[in-house]
Design a protein around this motif. Structure first.
Motif, PDB file in Angstrom:
ATOM      1  N   LYS A  62      73.557  16.179  23.947  1.00 59.27           N
ATOM      2  CA  LYS A  62      75.022  16.096  23.929  1.00 59.27           C
ATOM      3  C   LYS A  62      75.571  15.679  25.295  1.00 59.27           C
ATOM      4  CE  LYS A  62      75.937  19.706  20.477  1.00 59.27           C
ATOM      5  NZ  LYS A  62      76.578  21.019  20.296  1.00 59.27           N
ATOM      6  N   ASP A  63      74.994  16.235  26.347  1.00 61.55           N
ATOM      7  CA  ASP A  63      75.519  16.001  27.699  1.00 61.55           C
ATOM      8  C   ASP A  63      75.295  14.568  28.174  1.00 61.55           C
ATOM      9  OD1 ASP A  63      76.368  18.620  27.816  1.00 61.55           O
ATOM     10  OD2 ASP A  63      74.666  19.326  29.012  1.00 61.55           O
ATOM     11  N   VAL A  64      74.132  14.021  27.873  1.00 62.33           N
ATOM     12  CA  VAL A  64      73.785  12.715  28.448  1.00 62.33           C
ATOM     13  C   VAL A  64      73.651  11.599  27.413  1.00 62.33           C
ATOM     14  CG1 VAL A  64      72.629  13.808  30.402  1.00 62.33           C
ATOM     15  CG2 VAL A  64      71.282  13.176  28.392  1.00 62.33           C
ATOM     16  N   GLY A  65      73.747  11.935  26.131  1.00 63.57           N
ATOM     17  CA  GLY A  65      73.732  10.909  25.097  1.00 63.57           C
ATOM     18  C   GLY A  65      72.439  10.136  25.005  1.00 63.57           C
ATOM     19  N   ILE A  66      71.316  10.856  24.910  1.00 57.17           N
ATOM     20  CA  ILE A  66      70.019  10.190  24.850  1.00 57.17           C
ATOM     21  C   ILE A  66      69.956   9.187  23.699  1.00 57.17           C
ATOM     22  CG2 ILE A  66      67.555  10.558  24.366  1.00 57.17           C
ATOM     23  CD1 ILE A  66      67.700  13.084  26.025  1.00 57.17           C
ATOM     24  N   PHE A  67      70.577   9.504  22.564  1.00 52.54           N
ATOM     25  CA  PHE A  67      70.504   8.624  21.400  1.00 52.54           C
ATOM     26  C   PHE A  67      71.763   7.771  21.245  1.00 52.54           C
ATOM     27  CE2 PHE A  67      67.904  12.386  19.902  1.00 52.54           C
ATOM     28  CZ  PHE A  67      66.690  11.779  20.213  1.00 52.54           C
ATOM     29  N   PHE A  69      74.302   4.511  22.335  1.00 52.58           N
ATOM     30  CA  PHE A  69      74.297   3.186  22.930  1.00 52.58           C
ATOM     31  C   PHE A  69      75.195   3.100  24.159  1.00 52.58           C
ATOM     32  CE2 PHE A  69      72.976   1.162  18.726  1.00 52.58           C
ATOM     33  CZ  PHE A  69      71.667   1.006  19.164  1.00 52.58           C
ATOM     34  N   SER A  70      75.863   4.180  24.518  1.00 49.75           N
ATOM     35  CA  SER A  70      76.669   4.150  25.737  1.00 49.75           C
ATOM     36  C   SER A  70      75.787   4.150  26.976  1.00 49.75           C
ATOM     37  CB  SER A  70      77.612   5.356  25.785  1.00 49.75           C
ATOM     38  OG  SER A  70      76.885   6.566  25.868  1.00 49.75           O
ATOM     39  N   ASN A  71      74.514   4.499  26.808  1.00 47.74           N
ATOM     40  CA  ASN A  71      73.592   4.550  27.940  1.00 47.74           C
ATOM     41  C   ASN A  71      72.776   3.267  28.071  1.00 47.74           C
ATOM     42  OD1 ASN A  71      73.917   6.978  29.326  1.00 47.74           O
ATOM     43  ND2 ASN A  71      73.008   8.102  27.638  1.00 47.74           N
ATOM     44  N   ILE A  72      73.416   2.130  27.947  1.00 43.20           N
ATOM     45  CA  ILE A  72      72.689   0.883  28.036  1.00 43.20           C
ATOM     46  C   ILE A  72      73.426  -0.115  28.913  1.00 43.20           C
ATOM     47  CG2 ILE A  72      71.359   1.021  25.900  1.00 43.20           C
ATOM     48  CD1 ILE A  72      73.499  -0.127  24.373  1.00 43.20           C
ATOM     49  N   LEU A  73      72.672  -1.033  29.449  1.00 46.93           N
ATOM     50  CA  LEU A  73      73.230  -2.058  30.302  1.00 46.93           C
ATOM     51  C   LEU A  73      73.102  -3.405  29.592  1.00 46.93           C
ATOM     52  CD1 LEU A  73      71.615  -0.892  33.654  1.00 46.93           C
ATOM     53  CD2 LEU A  73      73.913  -0.408  32.832  1.00 46.93           C
ATOM     54  N   LYS A  81      69.071  -3.388  27.922  1.00 45.19           N
ATOM     55  CA  LYS A  81      67.891  -2.829  28.570  1.00 45.19           C
ATOM     56  C   LYS A  81      68.099  -1.334  28.800  1.00 45.19           C
ATOM     57  CE  LYS A  81      69.094  -4.237  33.321  1.00 45.19           C
ATOM     58  NZ  LYS A  81      68.558  -4.931  34.508  1.00 45.19           N
ATOM     59  N   MET A  82      67.005  -0.624  29.124  1.00 43.33           N
ATOM     60  CA  MET A  82      66.986   0.831  28.986  1.00 43.33           C
ATOM     61  C   MET A  82      66.946   1.592  30.316  1.00 43.33           C
ATOM     62  SD  MET A  82      64.380   1.161  25.749  1.00 43.33           S
ATOM     63  CE  MET A  82      65.050   2.741  25.212  1.00 43.33           C
ATOM     64  N   LYS A  83      67.404   0.990  31.389  1.00 47.71           N
ATOM     65  CA  LYS A  83      67.301   1.610  32.710  1.00 47.71           C
ATOM     66  C   LYS A  83      67.950   2.989  32.750  1.00 47.71           C
ATOM     67  CE  LYS A  83      66.313   1.664  37.116  1.00 47.71           C
ATOM     68  NZ  LYS A  83      64.914   1.740  37.563  1.00 47.71           N
ATOM     69  N   ALA A  84      69.086   3.151  32.096  1.00 47.75           N
ATOM     70  CA  ALA A  84      69.788   4.440  32.142  1.00 47.75           C
ATOM     71  C   ALA A  84      68.951   5.550  31.518  1.00 47.75           C
ATOM     72  CB  ALA A  84      71.139   4.340  31.444  1.00 47.75           C
ATOM     73  N   PHE A  85      68.169   5.205  30.483  1.00 52.43           N
ATOM     74  CA  PHE A  85      67.330   6.220  29.852  1.00 52.43           C
ATOM     75  C   PHE A  85      66.225   6.693  30.804  1.00 52.43           C
ATOM     76  CE2 PHE A  85      69.114   3.890  26.238  1.00 52.43           C
ATOM     77  CZ  PHE A  85      69.637   4.935  25.510  1.00 52.43           C
ATOM     78  N   GLU A  86      65.672   5.764  31.576  1.00 51.54           N
ATOM     79  CA  GLU A  86      64.639   6.122  32.551  1.00 51.54           C
ATOM     80  C   GLU A  86      65.179   7.152  33.537  1.00 51.54           C
ATOM     81  OE1 GLU A  86      61.458   3.856  35.460  1.00 51.54           O
ATOM     82  OE2 GLU A  86      63.359   2.867  34.989  1.00 51.54           O
ATOM     83  N   MET A 224      71.789   6.996  12.164  1.00 51.92           N
ATOM     84  CA  MET A 224      70.778   7.069  13.213  1.00 51.92           C
ATOM     85  C   MET A 224      71.376   7.182  14.607  1.00 51.92           C
ATOM     86  SD  MET A 224      67.726   4.480  12.057  1.00 51.92           S
ATOM     87  CE  MET A 224      66.757   4.890  13.511  1.00 51.92           C
ATOM     88  N   PHE A 225      72.606   6.705  14.788  1.00 52.30           N
ATOM     89  CA  PHE A 225      73.215   6.706  16.114  1.00 52.30           C
ATOM     90  C   PHE A 225      74.568   7.421  16.127  1.00 52.30           C
ATOM     91  CE2 PHE A 225      70.566   2.892  15.666  1.00 52.30           C
ATOM     92  CZ  PHE A 225      69.602   3.197  16.622  1.00 52.30           C
ATOM     93  N   ASP A 226      74.784   8.284  15.146  1.00 55.41           N
ATOM     94  CA  ASP A 226      76.052   9.000  15.033  1.00 55.41           C
ATOM     95  C   ASP A 226      75.967  10.322  15.799  1.00 55.41           C
ATOM     96  OD1 ASP A 226      78.445  10.121  14.386  1.00 55.41           O
ATOM     97  OD2 ASP A 226      78.197  10.000  12.202  1.00 55.41           O
TER      98      ASP A 226
END
Length: 255
Positions: A62-67, A69-73, A81-86, A224-226
């Motif tokens: 909930k805090d960081v939104g692992i799932f 799409f706001s965590n993408i560049l 790309k997935m840098k934010a997930f790393e 899947m992304f809700d």
């Protein structure tokens, strides 16, 4: 005591269901000695293997939104790309290695050139998790040792293979059971539904290799992304698993 392995499917936000199932199993006195997962299942498994409790992981999601799409560049060619997930994985699992986890973990990814599954279990954890959850078309492939990887669920959405011959008992958790009670299907649901229909026969074969198989029904009613359904997904899987006490007690008798 016999060694227990958990195999956890992919599923995006539906992967939160793994945490509800694991919490219910914990309360029934069952805990894993080894985890194999793909995509969302690999992510959930990594946090469990790092020592986090299921409810703590839900809060992190909930805090960081692992799932999310706001965590993408965004890149010029229109692929993310997935840098934010790393950065997220390194923040919450600072050692960033399979070897320093509390439990052995296998994270499945797809070698997109060879078209085969690869089971990461050593080295840099964040890279393997990104490879395992790299949704095709949406994300650019992850490069590891010169090879291109995408989501492990493309080829193997229930990676039981690393547990065969390693564990005495296997618990499979599949979080993509297809709802048959949806009156209306939106266009955004069709690709998801088609993908999991194509995988269903393979999942049924893997189910036979599990000593206990947990598949909360009607999971495709959750997107899947809700991210708004996180609590609902967790509770649905938690209470469904508690409703399997007869099967769980039978499983425990043979430990």
């Amino acid at each position: 005591m016999k060694k227990i392995g958990y195999v956890l499917s992919g599923g995006g936000v539906r992967g939160v269901a793994h945490l509800g199932v694991i919490q219910a199993l914990n309360e029934s006195g069952i805990k894993p000695d080894l985890i194999s997962g793909t995509s969302a299942g690999a992510i959930a498994g990594a946090f469990i293997a790092a020592g986090y409790q299921p409810k703590e992981i839900v809060q992190i999601i909930k805090d960081v939104g692992i799932f999310s799409f706001s965590n993408i560049l965004f890149r010029k060619q229109g692929i993310f790309k997935m840098k934010a997930f790393e950065e997220i994985y390194k923040k919450y699992i600072p050692h960033d290695s399979f070897e320093n986890l509390n439990l052995p973990l296998y994270a499945t990814a797809t070698d997109i050139v060879k078209g085969e599954s690869v089971y990461f279990h050593s080295g840099t954890l964040s890279k393997a998790l990104m490879a395992s959850s790299c949704v095709p078309v949406v994300f650019e492939p992850i490069t590891i040792d010169g090879k291109l990887f995408l989501d492990g669920g493309i080829v193997n959405n229930l990676p039981v293979e690393p547990l065969i011959g390693t564990c005495d008992k296997i618990i499979g958790v599949h979080v993509n059971a297809i709802s048959t009670n949806q009156a209306h299907l939106h266009m955004k649901d069709l690709a998801d539904r088609s993908f999991h229909l194509a995988l269903s026969s393979a999942v049924r074969l893997k189910e036979k290799q599990c000593d206990l198989f947990i598949e909360p029904p009607e999971m495709t009613k959750f997107g899947m992304f809700d991210m708004d359904t996180i609590d609902e997904v967790y509770n649905y899987a938690y209470y469904y698993t508690h409703g399997m006490q007869k099967q769980i007690e039978a499983f425990k008798k043979d430990l």
